[in-house]
Motif scaffolding. Structure first.
Motif, PDB file in Angstrom:
ATOM      1  N   GLY A 250      13.043  32.538  16.007  1.00  0.00           N
ATOM      2  CA  GLY A 250      13.160  33.921  15.537  1.00  0.00           C
ATOM      3  C   GLY A 250      12.089  34.845  16.070  1.00  0.00           C
ATOM      4  N   GLU A 251      10.943  34.284  16.505  1.00  0.00           N
ATOM      5  CA  GLU A 251       9.869  35.123  17.032  1.00  0.00           C
ATOM      6  C   GLU A 251       9.111  34.346  18.104  1.00  0.00           C
ATOM      7  OE1 GLU A 251       7.110  38.052  14.719  1.00  0.00           O
ATOM      8  OE2 GLU A 251       5.959  36.195  14.952  1.00  0.00           O
ATOM      9  N   VAL A 252       8.719  35.058  19.155  1.00  0.00           N
ATOM     10  CA  VAL A 252       7.965  34.475  20.261  1.00  0.00           C
ATOM     11  C   VAL A 252       6.704  35.300  20.456  1.00  0.00           C
ATOM     12  CG1 VAL A 252       7.988  33.883  22.709  1.00  0.00           C
ATOM     13  CG2 VAL A 252      10.098  33.718  21.372  1.00  0.00           C
ATOM     14  N   GLU A 253       5.557  34.639  20.399  1.00  0.00           N
ATOM     15  CA  GLU A 253       4.277  35.302  20.668  1.00  0.00           C
ATOM     16  C   GLU A 253       3.679  34.699  21.925  1.00  0.00           C
ATOM     17  OE1 GLU A 253      -0.144  36.096  18.674  1.00  0.00           O
ATOM     18  OE2 GLU A 253       1.474  35.201  17.481  1.00  0.00           O
ATOM     19  N   LEU A 254       3.383  35.540  22.916  1.00  0.00           N
ATOM     20  CA  LEU A 254       2.840  35.104  24.199  1.00  0.00           C
ATOM     21  C   LEU A 254       1.481  35.748  24.402  1.00  0.00           C
ATOM     22  CD1 LEU A 254       6.066  35.797  26.284  1.00  0.00           C
ATOM     23  CD2 LEU A 254       5.453  33.670  25.142  1.00  0.00           C
ATOM     24  N   GLN A 255       0.564  34.988  24.997  1.00  0.00           N
ATOM     25  CA  GLN A 255      -0.769  35.521  25.240  1.00  0.00           C
ATOM     26  C   GLN A 255      -1.309  34.933  26.541  1.00  0.00           C
ATOM     27  OE1 GLN A 255      -3.080  35.578  21.719  1.00  0.00           O
ATOM     28  NE2 GLN A 255      -4.928  36.349  22.678  1.00  0.00           N
ATOM     29  N   TRP A 256      -2.008  35.772  27.294  1.00  0.00           N
ATOM     30  CA  TRP A 256      -2.669  35.368  28.521  1.00  0.00           C
ATOM     31  C   TRP A 256      -3.897  36.253  28.681  1.00  0.00           C
ATOM     32  CZ3 TRP A 256       2.068  37.719  28.104  1.00  0.00           C
ATOM     33  CH2 TRP A 256       2.156  39.031  28.575  1.00  0.00           C
TER      34      TRP A 256
ATOM     35  N   VAL B 249       2.048  39.689  24.053  1.00  0.00           N
ATOM     36  CA  VAL B 249       3.388  40.213  23.776  1.00  0.00           C
ATOM     37  C   VAL B 249       3.949  39.474  22.574  1.00  0.00           C
ATOM     38  CG1 VAL B 249       5.771  40.236  24.614  1.00  0.00           C
ATOM     39  CG2 VAL B 249       3.929  40.974  26.117  1.00  0.00           C
ATOM     40  N   VAL B 250       4.594  40.206  21.683  1.00  0.00           N
ATOM     41  CA  VAL B 250       5.317  39.609  20.563  1.00  0.00           C
ATOM     42  C   VAL B 250       6.761  40.085  20.636  1.00  0.00           C
ATOM     43  CG1 VAL B 250       5.510  39.388  18.061  1.00  0.00           C
ATOM     44  CG2 VAL B 250       3.243  39.533  19.138  1.00  0.00           C
ATOM     45  N   LEU B 251       7.670  39.135  20.573  1.00  0.00           N
ATOM     46  CA  LEU B 251       9.098  39.416  20.668  1.00  0.00           C
ATOM     47  C   LEU B 251       9.777  38.868  19.426  1.00  0.00           C
ATOM     48  CD1 LEU B 251       9.283  38.012  24.273  1.00  0.00           C
ATOM     49  CD2 LEU B 251       9.404  40.441  23.743  1.00  0.00           C
ATOM     50  N   ALA B 252      10.584  39.684  18.786  1.00  0.00           N
ATOM     51  CA  ALA B 252      11.259  39.271  17.556  1.00  0.00           C
ATOM     52  C   ALA B 252      12.762  39.381  17.744  1.00  0.00           C
ATOM     53  CB  ALA B 252      10.809  40.136  16.387  1.00  0.00           C
ATOM     54  N   ARG B 253      13.456  38.413  17.219  1.00  0.00           N
ATOM     55  CA  ARG B 253      14.922  38.445  17.291  1.00  0.00           C
ATOM     56  C   ARG B 253      15.453  39.370  16.205  1.00  0.00           C
ATOM     57  NH1 ARG B 253      18.394  34.585  19.605  1.00  0.00           N
ATOM     58  NH2 ARG B 253      16.877  32.895  19.502  1.00  0.00           N
ATOM     59  N   ALA B 254      16.191  40.366  16.620  1.00  0.00           N
ATOM     60  CA  ALA B 254      16.748  41.322  15.665  1.00  0.00           C
ATOM     61  C   ALA B 254      17.900  40.678  14.904  1.00  0.00           C
ATOM     62  CB  ALA B 254      17.222  42.577  16.385  1.00  0.00           C
ATOM     63  N   ALA B 255      18.164  41.185  13.720  1.00  0.00           N
ATOM     64  CA  ALA B 255      19.285  40.679  12.933  1.00  0.00           C
ATOM     65  C   ALA B 255      20.592  41.041  13.619  1.00  0.00           C
ATOM     66  CB  ALA B 255      19.239  41.277  11.529  1.00  0.00           C
ATOM     67  N   ALA B 256      21.584  40.201  13.452  1.00  0.00           N
ATOM     68  CA  ALA B 256      22.891  40.474  14.035  1.00  0.00           C
ATOM     69  C   ALA B 256      23.458  41.745  13.422  1.00  0.00           C
ATOM     70  CB  ALA B 256      23.827  39.302  13.783  1.00  0.00           C
TER      71      ALA B 256
ATOM     72  N   LYS C 164      13.765  42.248  20.362  1.00  0.00           N
ATOM     73  CA  LYS C 164      12.982  43.481  20.372  1.00  0.00           C
ATOM     74  C   LYS C 164      11.523  43.132  20.644  1.00  0.00           C
ATOM     75  CE  LYS C 164      16.446  46.093  18.850  1.00  0.00           C
ATOM     76  NZ  LYS C 164      17.048  47.182  19.662  1.00  0.00           N
ATOM     77  N   MET C 165      10.844  44.008  21.390  1.00  0.00           N
ATOM     78  CA  MET C 165       9.405  43.851  21.570  1.00  0.00           C
ATOM     79  C   MET C 165       8.700  44.647  20.488  1.00  0.00           C
ATOM     80  SD  MET C 165       7.061  44.789  24.911  1.00  0.00           S
ATOM     81  CE  MET C 165       7.800  43.511  25.922  1.00  0.00           C
ATOM     82  N   THR C 166       7.741  44.002  19.821  1.00  0.00           N
ATOM     83  CA  THR C 166       6.992  44.673  18.760  1.00  0.00           C
ATOM     84  C   THR C 166       5.529  44.910  19.125  1.00  0.00           C
ATOM     85  OG1 THR C 166       6.518  42.546  17.692  1.00  0.00           O
ATOM     86  CG2 THR C 166       8.497  43.714  16.982  1.00  0.00           C
ATOM     87  N   VAL C 167       5.003  44.107  20.046  1.00  0.00           N
ATOM     88  CA  VAL C 167       3.622  44.239  20.532  1.00  0.00           C
ATOM     89  C   VAL C 167       3.653  44.028  22.043  1.00  0.00           C
ATOM     90  CG1 VAL C 167       1.274  43.270  20.473  1.00  0.00           C
ATOM     91  CG2 VAL C 167       2.643  43.367  18.361  1.00  0.00           C
ATOM     92  N   PRO C 168       3.004  44.885  22.824  1.00  0.00           N
ATOM     93  CA  PRO C 168       2.052  45.950  22.484  1.00  0.00           C
ATOM     94  C   PRO C 168       2.716  47.275  22.128  1.00  0.00           C
ATOM     95  CG  PRO C 168       2.198  45.720  24.848  1.00  0.00           C
ATOM     96  CD  PRO C 168       3.065  44.649  24.271  1.00  0.00           C
TER      97      PRO C 168
END
Length: 525
Positions: free
Chosen positions: A186-192, A197-204, A223-227
């Motif tokens: 449901g959510e993916v947080e990536l860092q380097w 970047v934080v990506l969240a799966r929107a509701a259907a 959806k991208m929520t961060v940055p």
């Protein structure tokens, strides 16, 4: 012929046919299976009945595997999930068949079955322990010598069955770094270094059709929520999750040194995957700096994995890589009309219209495109994706510098216009239409064709071409390779897309008139 006799003959034929089918055809498979089972070295044992396997690996490790809750686990020399290939070892043991039996064999050393040379595989099934001793290759045929348990008989078995046990400990360990279902995230947080970047799966969508009770819920868009809050590139996120779920280790570091651990401080790429089910713990992964041709990976276990150093390219490390960058998305077959408008700063603008009509394909006026070029342009525009985002929006002066105000080139794609509704016979609307004609009223305009895309192209630079989609304030940039496939300027159209006039046939060289024949001089009288 007597009907009774005909019926009896028909029954006889059907009986013979049934016998041939059930005994000769279907029965043949059963007889072959029974014959194969009769040749098995371990009678009465099925692959599912094998409970543990112990063998020495090709790298000299005494390993033991046990089946627990339907899954194979390495239990010695340490605990670790086993590779799926261990199940194939169980199958190879249970189904090993004898190609030939030597009832009065020579001493074991003649066949490589002595303790010094043989490969011994022990296993347990139905509470009993068994062993398979594998020796040398036979002089003739693709077989090896083998002996079971304490039997004196020596058998030959197919070589491919024996090679199934020639595996290293790394081969027999589960090399999957993260085990998960991409649709469950449901959510993916990536860092380097320098980025997050934080990506969240929107509701259907609320109006989406509800799946059946047995089917899993359909995942929503990303959806991208961060940055920043923005639409995410669904394909990029799906590709990332797929790459993570299929990530396999090339090697294991069970006792990492301090120097190896430092390669992960800080990681070059870090991932946190949160499940849609909040009761499930998140999955963590970190990829370190390269150490020669490999780089360490820290997953969900107390061990470091190693992957090829080049695999880092599978995981984009820029914010733009995860943003939606499609300038247009439509089916190429839906396009029916293309309009090109080329603006010239020191000259008249050039407008070209192209249309697709039936089997004739695409044609354009007043300038003709080369054969196949228009279809290629439609295909490219239908899935056009930018390589970069230059700005969320720009003022007129900034757009002017990029060649976007006014744009150097406008490409508009239209679909098929919907058919106008015809009034029903004898309806009031038909009478009103006739009355309108008598009064001189204007006819209603036909329905407009849907606009599938409208793109504005700016200046070409060494980095690419600035582009905007009508209705979107974001300024994108496509790379030069993509720009080569589009008429992004009048010059590009004239040099790469316009049909070139056919070369005029060269006229044959003019023939010089043949010299007149020399008249013979008359003799003097």
């Amino acid at each position: 012929m007597n009907p009774r006799t005909t019926g009896l003959l028909l029954l006889a034929v059907l009986g013979v046919g049934a016998f041939v089918y059930f005994y000769e055809i279907r029965g043949e498979s059963g007889r072959l299976d029974a014959a194969e089972r009769e040749k098995r070295l371990f009678h009465g044992i099925e692959p599912a009945g094998v409970q543990w396997i112990a063998l020495k690996t090709t790298d000299g490790v005494d390993a033991r595997f046990e089946q627990k809750d339907g899954k194979w686990q390495l239990v010695a020399p340490f605990a670790f999930p086993a590779d799926a290939g261990v199940a194939r070892l169980a199958d190879a043991l249970a189904t090993a068949t004898s190609e030939k039996t030597l009832e009065h064999p020579q001493p074991d050393a003649e066949y490589g079955l002595d303790d010094a040379a043989a490969k011994v595989v022990r296993f347990g099934a139905d509470g009993a322990e068994h062993s398979l001793r594998i020796g040398k290759t036979t002089p003739i045929g693709s077989n090896v010598y083998a002996r079971t348990d304490d039997s004196a008989a020596v058998h030959t078995i197919a070589s491919y069955r024996a090679t199934a046990f020639a595996r290293s400990l790394t081969d027999l360990r589960d090399k999957q770094v993260l085990s998960f279902d991409p649709s469950s995230i449901g959510e993916v947080e990536l860092q380097w270094p320098g980025g997050r970047v934080v990506l969240a799966r929107a509701a259907a969508p609320a109006d989406a059709p509800k799946p059946s009770a047995d089917a899993p819920p359909e995942p929503g868009d990303w959806k991208m929520t961060v940055p920043l809050a923005a639409q995410a590139d669904r394909d990029a996120v799906d590709n990332l999750l797929s790459a993570l779920s299929f990530l396999r280790a090339d090697a294991f570091v069970d006792a990492p040194t301090p120097d190896q651990r430092k390669l992960l401080e800080p990681p070059e790429f870090e991932v946190r995957l949160s499940h849609r089910d909040a009761n499930q713990p998140p999955l963590l992964l970190a990829i370190g700096r390269p150490d020669g041709e490999r780089r360490p990976v820290r997953g969900g276990r107390d061990v470091l994995y190693e992957i090829a150093a080049t695999r880092i390219s599978d995981f984009p490390r820029t914010t733009v890589a995860y943003r939606e960058r499609h300038l247009a998305r439509f089916l190429a077959t839906d396009a029916k009309q293309l309009d090109f408008f080329f603006h010239q700063r020191n000259g008249d603008a050039v407008a070209i219209r192209a249309e697709r009509t039936g089997d004739a394909g695409w044609t354009s006026t007043p300038e003709p495109f080369a054969e196949g070029k228009l279809a290629g342009v439609v295909s490219e525009v239908s899935r056009l994706e930018a390589a970069d985002i230059l700005a969320e929006s720009m003022g007129e002066k900034e757009l002017e510098k990029l060649g976007l105000s006014p744009p150097n080139t406008i490409i508009t794609v239209l679909g098929a216009a919907p058919a106008a509704a015809k009034p029903a016979e004898g309806s009031a609307s038909k009478e009103q239409s006739a009355a309108s004609k008598e009064e001189g009223a204007e006819e209603p305009l036909p329905p407009a064709a849907p606009r599938l895309a409208e793109l504005h192209f700016g200046n070409t630079t060494p980095k690419g071409v600035a582009v905007q989609a009508v209705g979107d304030p974001i300024v994108y940039r496509i790379d030069l390779e993509t720009a080569e496939r589009l008429p992004v300027s009048l010059e590009a159209f004239q040099s790469r897309f316009r049909a070139q006039p056919a070369a005029a046939e060269k006229a044959p060289p003019e023939m010089e008139p043949a010299p007149e024949p020399v008249q013979p001089e008359e003799d003097s009288p």
